[in-house]
Design a protein around this motif. Sequence first.
Motif, PDB file in Angstrom:
ATOM      1  N   GLU A 110       0.830  -1.208   0.000  1.00 46.06           N
ATOM      2  CA  GLU A 110       0.000   0.000   0.000  1.00 46.06           C
ATOM      3  C   GLU A 110       0.865   1.259   0.000  1.00 46.06           C
ATOM      4  O   GLU A 110       0.574   2.224  -0.709  1.00 46.06           O
ATOM      5  N   ILE A 111       1.924   1.228   0.771  1.00 46.57           N
ATOM      6  CA  ILE A 111       2.832   2.376   0.828  1.00 46.57           C
ATOM      7  C   ILE A 111       3.501   2.578  -0.522  1.00 46.57           C
ATOM      8  O   ILE A 111       3.567   3.701  -1.035  1.00 46.57           O
ATOM      9  N   ALA A 112       4.002   1.509  -1.116  1.00 40.93           N
ATOM     10  CA  ALA A 112       4.672   1.619  -2.419  1.00 40.93           C
ATOM     11  C   ALA A 112       3.710   2.168  -3.473  1.00 40.93           C
ATOM     12  O   ALA A 112       4.079   3.034  -4.270  1.00 40.93           O
ATOM     13  N   ARG A 113       2.479   1.688  -3.478  1.00 41.06           N
ATOM     14  CA  ARG A 113       1.485   2.188  -4.445  1.00 41.06           C
ATOM     15  C   ARG A 113       1.201   3.670  -4.234  1.00 41.06           C
ATOM     16  O   ARG A 113       1.066   4.436  -5.182  1.00 41.06           O
ATOM     17  N   GLU A 114       1.095   4.089  -2.987  1.00 38.49           N
ATOM     18  CA  GLU A 114       0.845   5.508  -2.684  1.00 38.49           C
ATOM     19  C   GLU A 114       2.022   6.374  -3.121  1.00 38.49           C
ATOM     20  O   GLU A 114       1.832   7.441  -3.708  1.00 38.49           O
ATOM     21  N   LEU A 115       3.238   5.915  -2.837  1.00 38.83           N
ATOM     22  CA  LEU A 115       4.418   6.682  -3.242  1.00 38.83           C
ATOM     23  C   LEU A 115       4.479   6.812  -4.753  1.00 38.83           C
ATOM     24  O   LEU A 115       4.774   7.887  -5.293  1.00 38.83           O
ATOM     25  N   LEU A 116       4.185   5.743  -5.445  1.00 40.81           N
ATOM     26  CA  LEU A 116       4.183   5.762  -6.903  1.00 40.81           C
ATOM     27  C   LEU A 116       3.099   6.688  -7.439  1.00 40.81           C
ATOM     28  O   LEU A 116       3.330   7.483  -8.350  1.00 40.81           O
TER      29      LEU A 116
END
Length: 155
Positions: A89-95
């Motif tokens: 979820e964090i990686a998707r948000e950062l992207l």
Amino acid sequence: MAAALLTTGGTTAVTAAEACGSIITAPPAPPVPADDPCPSTDPVVCRIRVLPMDEKVEAQRTRIRYHYLLEAMHRTEADMREAGASDEEIARELLANCPELNALTGHVRSLAHMLTERQDERLPQWLDAVLQGDLPSLHTLAAGIDRDRDAVIAA
């Protein structure tokens, strides 16, 4: 870089400053000879100090933007981790919130698809798209691929 900021257990592996070195805030000094020993332990600072003045100014601007981006990513990651978000979820948000990272991901995926599917006829369009973007590190890659285009296609 997003992956370097992601860890398990609720702690961050590195701070934004540790991830990319010091921020250059002083006005750029005149270039020094390439063989002049660099007093900094930061290899990026050592590379920047030998650049011509116009390139040095642009490198300083890019580096400062990079630091701000890393700080924003670090804050987002910390806030989301505190709220119980998963690494994915964090990686998707950062992207989703970083146009540069999103563009980089798109270009890399496109190149990987083109190479694995042997679609070499798409290479000129890919090179044009990369060179029109604002990702200097990909410009270097694209220039190298373009220079060795025949070898890349043959591989």
